[in-house]
Design a protein around this motif. Structure first.
Motif, PDB file in Angstrom:
ATOM      1  N   LEU A   1      23.117  17.020  25.475  1.00  0.00           N
ATOM      2  CA  LEU A   1      23.300  15.948  26.463  1.00  0.00           C
ATOM      3  C   LEU A   1      23.944  14.710  25.852  1.00  0.00           C
ATOM      4  CD1 LEU A   1      19.978  16.269  28.508  1.00  0.00           C
ATOM      5  CD2 LEU A   1      22.226  17.236  29.009  1.00  0.00           C
TER       6      LEU A   1
ATOM      7  N   MET B   1      23.939  13.862  33.012  1.00  0.00           N
ATOM      8  CA  MET B   1      23.824  12.407  32.818  1.00  0.00           C
ATOM      9  C   MET B   1      24.354  11.635  34.024  1.00  0.00           C
ATOM     10  SD  MET B   1      26.719  11.593  29.932  1.00  0.00           S
ATOM     11  CE  MET B   1      28.448  11.400  30.376  1.00  0.00           C
TER      12      MET B   1
ATOM     13  N   THR C   1      15.329  12.320  29.522  1.00  0.00           N
ATOM     14  CA  THR C   1      14.791  13.226  28.497  1.00  0.00           C
ATOM     15  C   THR C   1      13.549  12.678  27.803  1.00  0.00           C
ATOM     16  OG1 THR C   1      16.356  12.304  26.894  1.00  0.00           O
ATOM     17  CG2 THR C   1      17.030  14.291  28.037  1.00  0.00           C
TER      18      THR C   1
ATOM     19  N   HIS D   1      25.926   8.013  29.959  1.00  0.00           N
ATOM     20  CA  HIS D   1      25.467   8.120  28.568  1.00  0.00           C
ATOM     21  C   HIS D   1      24.264   7.189  28.330  1.00  0.00           C
ATOM     22  CE1 HIS D   1      28.463  10.718  26.784  1.00  0.00           C
ATOM     23  NE2 HIS D   1      29.467   9.977  27.197  1.00  0.00           N
TER      24      HIS D   1
ATOM     25  N   TRP E   1      21.691  12.021  36.837  1.00  0.00           N
ATOM     26  CA  TRP E   1      20.503  11.191  36.607  1.00  0.00           C
ATOM     27  C   TRP E   1      20.821   9.701  36.799  1.00  0.00           C
ATOM     28  CZ3 TRP E   1      15.533  11.259  36.786  1.00  0.00           C
ATOM     29  CH2 TRP E   1      14.822  10.154  36.304  1.00  0.00           C
TER      30      TRP E   1
ATOM     31  N   PRO F   1      19.138  11.451  22.912  1.00  0.00           N
ATOM     32  CA  PRO F   1      19.092  12.649  23.760  1.00  0.00           C
ATOM     33  C   PRO F   1      19.367  13.901  22.933  1.00  0.00           C
ATOM     34  CG  PRO F   1      20.635  11.010  24.633  1.00  0.00           C
ATOM     35  CD  PRO F   1      20.238  10.549  23.267  1.00  0.00           C
TER      36      PRO F   1
ATOM     37  N   THR G   1      20.811   8.555  30.069  1.00  0.00           N
ATOM     38  CA  THR G   1      20.341   9.935  29.847  1.00  0.00           C
ATOM     39  C   THR G   1      18.951   9.984  29.230  1.00  0.00           C
ATOM     40  OG1 THR G   1      22.600  10.632  29.419  1.00  0.00           O
ATOM     41  CG2 THR G   1      20.896  12.132  28.691  1.00  0.00           C
TER      42      THR G   1
END
Ligand code: KG4
Ligand code: ZN
Length: 332
Positions: free
Chosen positions: A298, A305, A122, A115, A308, A294, A118
């Motif tokens: 997401l 998430m 983006t 979390h 990434w 985000p 993320t």
């Protein structure tokens, strides 16, 4: 570099393929909502069994939608905790099996780091930043300094904000998950109809507390019987207004304690709430902070998430040894 992300720590079985160039090649989320609906919350045993039955299909779909075969995957990133242990075990065992069979490096990712990071996929967000993590299980302020460095500035003393939304919805018979239901009904209501207490207002720390608000919601319902549809909408709107006030009040203190670059990130399922986003947006601007959130898809649980965050952490400190254990508790 392509990363396969796997997430199964709560009630979503998810797999995704992301690239190191910030491309989301696929994002498959298999929701178990219907299976838990009759119980008003997530039943761990049902969740674990459901993850077992769909995990392989979900991973296959993620690879297929990304037009990618396992041979083209360079890293597997799996949620290693925190969460419902039965579900975490399903993801971890599957990821270990694939890694063992293919020799692809594996990294165990903290769900909260997913979390937290993320927004770097983006948006262009540099470290450090102030993070407000608001989900069903967590509610905290963190200074995020690198993929592995998180300084805890404050947290909830009792319920998480998502939990408060869920419990309010449950008391009003709106079903699970409560957040989206409360937000929807609040649009029809008068936010000033009920005078609910703003938790911890003016306190010198930046912790949260939502149990008093929950009790006030219950008392409002019991002392205003019969509670009709308009009453429900008014209570949802009033609850959401007070939740926003609480965040605005705590934000001032969090910013003082953070004392660094003026960047604010909001993440976790509750960040999907547009009314709260608006309040946070205004507050961030007032304090000269740039806000990053985000996209809604997401904010709630997903495997993009995890993929990434796994990539960022892998670049920082390499893969995880295959003998790691899944864990139910894991502070950032
Ligand atoms: O991050 P998440 O998907 O799962 C956890 O890691 O907990 O967050 C789920 C939480 C639930 O409590 C849900 O009610 C809340 O996020 N939520 C919302 C909204 N969408 C999801 N809360 C308020 N407004 C929303 N629109
Ligand atoms: Zn989550």
């Amino acid at each position: 570099m392509k990363i396969l992300g796997i997430e199964s720590s709560c009630d979503d079985t998810a797999a995704a393929v992301v690239s190191c160039n910030k491309e989301i090649l696929s994002n498959v989320v298999w929701s178990q909502l219907k299976q838990h609906a009759d119980f008003g919350g997530v039943v761990p045993e049902i969740a674990a069994r459901s993850h077992v039955s769909v995990m392989d299909t979900v991973i296959e779909s993620a690879l297929e939608q990304a037009n990618t075969s396992l041979e083209e995957i360079d890293l597997i990133a799996v949620t290693g905790g925190p969460g419902l242990i039965g579900g975490v075990m399903v993801g971890v065992m599957t990821a270990k099996a694939i890694a063992t069979a293919t020799n692809i490096p594996l990294i165990s990712v903290n769900h909260l780091a997913g979390h937290a990071l993320t927004v770097r996929l983006t948006d262009e967000v540099a470290y450090p930043y102030l993070l407000l993590l608001i989900s069903g299980g967590h509610c905290q302020w963190l200074a995020v300094e690198s993929p592995y460095d998180y300084r805890l500035l404050g947290a909830t003393l009792d319920d998480a904000l998502g939990e408060a939304f869920d419990k309010t919805a449950k008391m009003l018979g709106l079903g699970y998950p409560g957040g989206p239901a409360v937000e929807k009904l609040a649009k029809e209501g008068d936010a000033h109809r009920f005078d609910l207490p703003i938790p911890l207002k003016g306190q010198p720390h930046c912790n949260f507390s939502f149990s008093g608000l929950k009790t006030a919601v219950r008392e409002t319902i019991t002392s205003n019987q019969p509670f009709n549809e308009q009453d429900k909408a008014d209570l949802c709107a009033s609850f959401q207004r007070v939740a926003g006030k609480a965040i605005a009040d705590r934000l001032k203190r969090a910013i003082e304690l953070y004392d660094s670059e003026p960047r604010l990130v909001v993440a976790g399922g509750v960040a999907a709430n547009q009314a709260l986003r608006k309040v946070i947006d205004e507050q961030a601007a007032q304090h000269g902070f740039e806000l990053f959130v985000p996209p809604v898809k997401l904010c709630t649980d997903n495997a993009v998430m995890i993929g990434w965050a796994g990539y960022e952490q892998y670049c920082d400190q390499g893969a995880t040894s295959l003998d790691f254990e899944p864990v139910a508790r894991w502070a950032l």
